[in-house]
Each structure stands twice: as C-alpha cells, then as structure tokens.
Write an enzyme that holds these catalytic residues in place. Structure first.
Site, mmCIF file in Angstrom:
data_model
loop_
_atom_site.group_PDB
_atom_site.id
_atom_site.type_symbol
_atom_site.label_atom_id
_atom_site.label_comp_id
_atom_site.label_asym_id
_atom_site.label_seq_id
_atom_site.Cartn_x
_atom_site.Cartn_y
_atom_site.Cartn_z
ATOM 1 N N TYR A 109 0.856 -1.189 0.000
ATOM 2 C CA TYR A 109 0.000 0.000 0.000
ATOM 3 C C TYR A 109 0.888 1.234 0.000
ATOM 4 C CZ TYR A 109 -3.347 3.495 1.695
ATOM 5 O OH TYR A 109 -4.143 4.613 1.833
ATOM 6 N N LYS A 114 5.283 9.049 8.677
ATOM 7 C CA LYS A 114 5.048 8.565 10.052
ATOM 8 C C LYS A 114 6.083 9.069 11.075
ATOM 9 C CE LYS A 114 2.280 4.856 8.291
ATOM 10 N NZ LYS A 114 0.923 4.567 8.624
ATOM 11 N N ASP A 146 9.432 2.623 -0.563
ATOM 12 C CA ASP A 146 8.428 3.311 0.242
ATOM 13 C C ASP A 146 8.692 2.919 1.694
ATOM 14 O OD1 ASP A 146 6.290 4.191 1.653
ATOM 15 O OD2 ASP A 146 4.759 3.449 0.268
HETATM 16 C C1 LIG Z 1 3.986 2.136 3.248
HETATM 17 C C2 LIG Z 1 3.011 3.268 3.189
HETATM 18 N N1 LIG Z 1 3.094 4.162 2.195
HETATM 19 C C3 LIG Z 1 2.256 5.201 2.103
HETATM 20 C C4 LIG Z 1 1.257 5.371 3.022
HETATM 21 C C5 LIG Z 1 0.327 6.532 2.913
HETATM 22 O O1 LIG Z 1 0.583 7.439 3.938
HETATM 23 P P1 LIG Z 1 -0.538 8.480 4.387
HETATM 24 O O2 LIG Z 1 -1.600 7.699 5.087
HETATM 25 O O3 LIG Z 1 0.213 9.419 5.282
HETATM 26 O O4 LIG Z 1 -1.022 9.137 3.147
HETATM 27 C C6 LIG Z 1 1.111 4.467 4.070
HETATM 28 C C7 LIG Z 1 0.046 4.619 5.057
HETATM 29 O O5 LIG Z 1 -0.130 3.863 5.971
HETATM 30 C C8 LIG Z 1 2.018 3.385 4.160
HETATM 31 O O6 LIG Z 1 1.920 2.469 5.131
#
Ligand SMILES: Cc1ncc(COP(=O)(O)O)c(C=O)c1O
Length: 430
Positions: free
Chosen positions: A143, A269, A241
């Site tokens: 995700y 985060k 990511d």
């Molecule tokens: C690995 C990863 N990338 C991107 C995101 C998206 O981040 P946001 O919720 O701050 O848009 C998340 C969200 O949990 C994530 O776990």
C-alpha cells in the site's frame, strides 16, 4: 462500558461520512463500534469513557516514542508560540532535513510533503519525469497511499474493500501503466525484466522493502538485491516506500538494514513525530528535476510546517541517542519470544512475523511471503483475537492486514501483561 464513545460516534456519523476520516478506523470489519480516543500518555491510550488500553497501533506506527513525549510536547508548544505557519522557509526545515540526509546515505536531498500519499505520488511523478517512461511496477498487497495509479491490488484498508483490492472511481487510463507482481516472487519479476517488451518502458519499481500493509512480510534473502540489479540494468528507478519502515526498523530504515541503496525513498510517520509530515528524497540528480530547479511540478501550502517539523526534529534527536534501538530490540524480544514459544508448544496453525519494532500474528498460516498466501488467512480468528485483547485493555492495530507497533515508551510490565494475554489466547483458542 463505552457509552460516551457510542454517543460521540453516533454524532460523528451525522456529519462525517462513516464517522471517520480514514476507513479502517471505523472497525466495521471487526463488527464493533470504533475506539474514540481522548488522550494518550506513554504506551497508554485513553478513550472518552475513561478506559485505558496498552497501545500497539501507535497511530499506525507514527509514535516511535509513544504518546505525548514531554520533549516533543515542549518543542511543539515552543514553536506554536512563535507562529504556526509562514508559507516560507524556516530554519527547522533545514535541521530536520539534515538529520534525515545524515542517516540515509541514498537521500542526498529531499522535499517535505504532508502525507505518505503525497510522497509516493511525487516519487512516481519524479520517476516518470526523470526517465521519460510511463510504467510503474508495484507489488500486490503493498500500500502506497491512495494515489490512483497505485490503488491496484493494494494492501491495508483497500484489501478489505473487495477481492481485487482496488477502488471505484479510478479511470482505467490512470492504472493502465501500473504493472503488479507478487512480492518475493523472483521468477515472475525476473522474466518480466528480461523478456517483456514493456521492460524498457518502466520508469520505476515501487515497494515496501519490508511490507507492513499485509501484515509484516520481510523480503526473502536476495529479493531486494535482485530488484536493485534489474532496475539498474533496465534504467528504471528503484523506489523504496519507507513510510512505515523509515526510522522504525532501525535508524537507517530498511535500506540500511538490508544494505540496498534505492534511487528514491519515501518517508513519513516517524519523521513527523505524530504530525502530518512525509518526504520524498534521493539522489540530487533526480531530485533536481523537481520545481523550482526542474520541470516536475510539486507544491504544498503547509509543506514543511514548522510545528510539525519541530515534532519530527525532537523525535529524531531522541531516537539518535546511544542505545535507543538496542533497548527497543530487547523490548521486542521480551514480547515476541514467549509468543513464538507458545505457538510452537501448541503446534498452532499461526505465525508471528516481525522486523525491528513491527510485528504481526497471522492465523491460519505458518508463513507469509506475499499477498497471495493470505487467501488462507483466518479472518474470523483475527476478529476473535482483537476482541479478546480489546476487552482486556490491549489495543492492537484493528485489521489483520496491518502491522502492530512497539514504542520506546512500552513498559516491561505492560509488555508482560500483553504476552500473558496473548499466550492465554493461543492456549485456549488455537
Ligand atoms: C507504506 C506506506 N506508504 C504510504 C502510506 C500513505 O501514507 P498516508 O496515510 O500518510 O497518506 C502508508 C500509510 O499507511 C504506508 O503504510
């Protein structure tokens, strides 16, 4: 008793769709009313009814120091008193960026944004702008936020939406250039890179190097190395990511742990210390394609917000302290070793997977390597597990497709109580 929580939720439902501002908070898939938080301190979260829970969600991994760490609170209040937003550069942006650059050798420069979604969106746009190619490769169950092009076979909340784990409302053209593969499947991706006529159309390969959004699924030995090799060979960018794993699995993220240098890195985060901060970073030659130096556009009214930057900076100062990750590792072992033992003793059809201070218990499976393995996941058992813990004052991430998180604020006593509860569950119900 959660009377006030029910009341707040009922009122919220009248004015906020589904009563929540992010779907997984609704607890619908758990057939429960959601948690309505009132405050947090250390490893404890208190709801509006005054119930306290030992918190293993930690705002989805954002709170590496637990709730309301005094040094972070002080720094944020200090910054607030001097103004919350200026719409121009502030010194604290440079200070937080310098810390990140110092710990991530693959990040020579970065740009701050407000969410992980924005970070991966910008990384994709940069990859396309830099290479002049259209296609993005991603992995099923990973995700990357709710960008159109990446909401294909996604993990996290999308996984519970429908079997294809995709979203309505996305134009087919937006996902026409997204190519998906199972994580840890060497053969499929290698044959795509070597045999497909599309391989030289790939701008970037994006992945969670340790997946957190289908539960914790680490890479098989050699998988990240293979991706590094193949992307370099075909001239595509490797995009890690690390929105979850950055500063979570170690001070240098998953890329430090596995010694792989990606071309682009997305962070979020932990770097915001509980505030909406994320970043995309990488080699200068690629980052310089962004406006104002280059022609790939990206902007944000509140990007680099000084209050949020201060929270991130205070957080990183604390986690840089000698022994921080060693202490966290000990806490993690205190938690996971007895659970592993109980699973083995019971010969349970379940497994615990972990990386750094993130972990998941999978029911109905003895090992998870990719999303395709999750077909056999025992969702009902997870719901029973979640409710069992919740009734006993323990709050884990409310989805079988999410990771749970430990913070430096978790007290040994609370960890031991949690372990007792989990071991009891294993003995009684598995
Ligand atoms: C690995 C990863 N990338 C991107 C995101 C998206 O981040 P946001 O919720 O701050 O848009 C998340 C969200 O949990 C994530 O776990």
């Amino acid at each position: 008793m959660r009377t006030k929580s029910a009341e707040v939720y009922r009122k919220a439902c009248a004015v906020i769709l589904g009563g929540v501002n992010s779907p997984v908070r609704s607890f619908r898939h758990l057939r429960m009313e959601p948690l309505i938080a009132e405050s947090g301190e250390g490893d404890l979260l208190r709801d509006v009814d005054g119930n306290t829970y030992i918190d293993y969600c930690c705002s989805w991994g954002s709170l590496l120091l637990g709730h309301a760490h005094p040094q972070v609170v002080k720094g944020v209040c200090n910054q607030m008193g001097r103004g919350s937003s200026f719409g121009v550069t502030t010194e604290i942006e440079e200070r937080l960026a310098s810390k990140i650059v110092c710990h991530f050798p693959a990040v020579e420069k970065l740009r701050f944004v407000n969410s992980g979604t924005e970070a991966t969106m910008t990384a994709m746009r940069l990859a396309r702008g830099y290479t002049g190619r259209p296609k993005i490769v991603k992995f099923t169950g990973h995700y990357h936020g709710h960008n159109d092009a990446l909401l294909v076979q996604a993990g996290s909340g999308v996984a519970s939406l429908n079997p294809l784990a995709t979203s309505k409302g996305i134009n087919p053209s937006a996902i026409a250039d997204t190519v998906c593969f199972p994580f840890n499947d060497f053969q499929k991706i290698r044959s795509f890179f070597t045999e497909s006529p599309w391989a030289n159309q790939v701008a970037g390969v994006i992945l969670e190097p340790v997946t957190g959004n289908m539960g914790v699924v680490p890479p098989e030995p050699g998988f990240l190395e293979m991706l590094r090799e193949e992307t370099s060979r075909i001239g595509a960018l490797l995009i890690f990511d690390e929105v979850i794993t950055g500063f979570r699995v170690g001070l240098t993220g998953a890329q430090g742990l596995y010694q792989i240098e990606p071309d682009l890195t997305c962070l979020g985060k932990v770097i915001g210390g509980g505030f909406p901060v994320a970043a995309v970073g990488g080699k200068s030659s690629i980052l310089d394609c962004l406006a104002p130096l280059g022609q790939v556009y990206q902007a944000g009214t509140l990007s680099g917000n000084p209050v949020a930057m201060r929270a991130g900076w205070e957080t990183l100062c604390l986690i840089e302290e000698q022994g921080f990750y060693e202490r966290l590792k000990k806490k993690m072992e205190r938690m996971t070793a007895p659970i592993e033992e109980a699973l083995q003793r019971k010969k349970a059809n379940a497994c615990l997977q972990q990386a750094g201070s993130m972990f998941s218990l999978f029911f109905g499976l003895r090992k998870v390597r990719c999303k395709e393995d999750l077909k056999a996941l025992d969702e009902e058992k997870f719901i029973q597990f979640f409710q069992y813990l919740f009734e006993r004052g323990i709050y884990i991430s409310p989805s079988s497709h999410e990771a749970c998180f430990l913070s430096s604020a978790h007290l040994d006593k609370h960890i031991d109580d949690t372990v007792d509860c989990i071991v009891n569950f294993i003995e009684k119900f598995l």
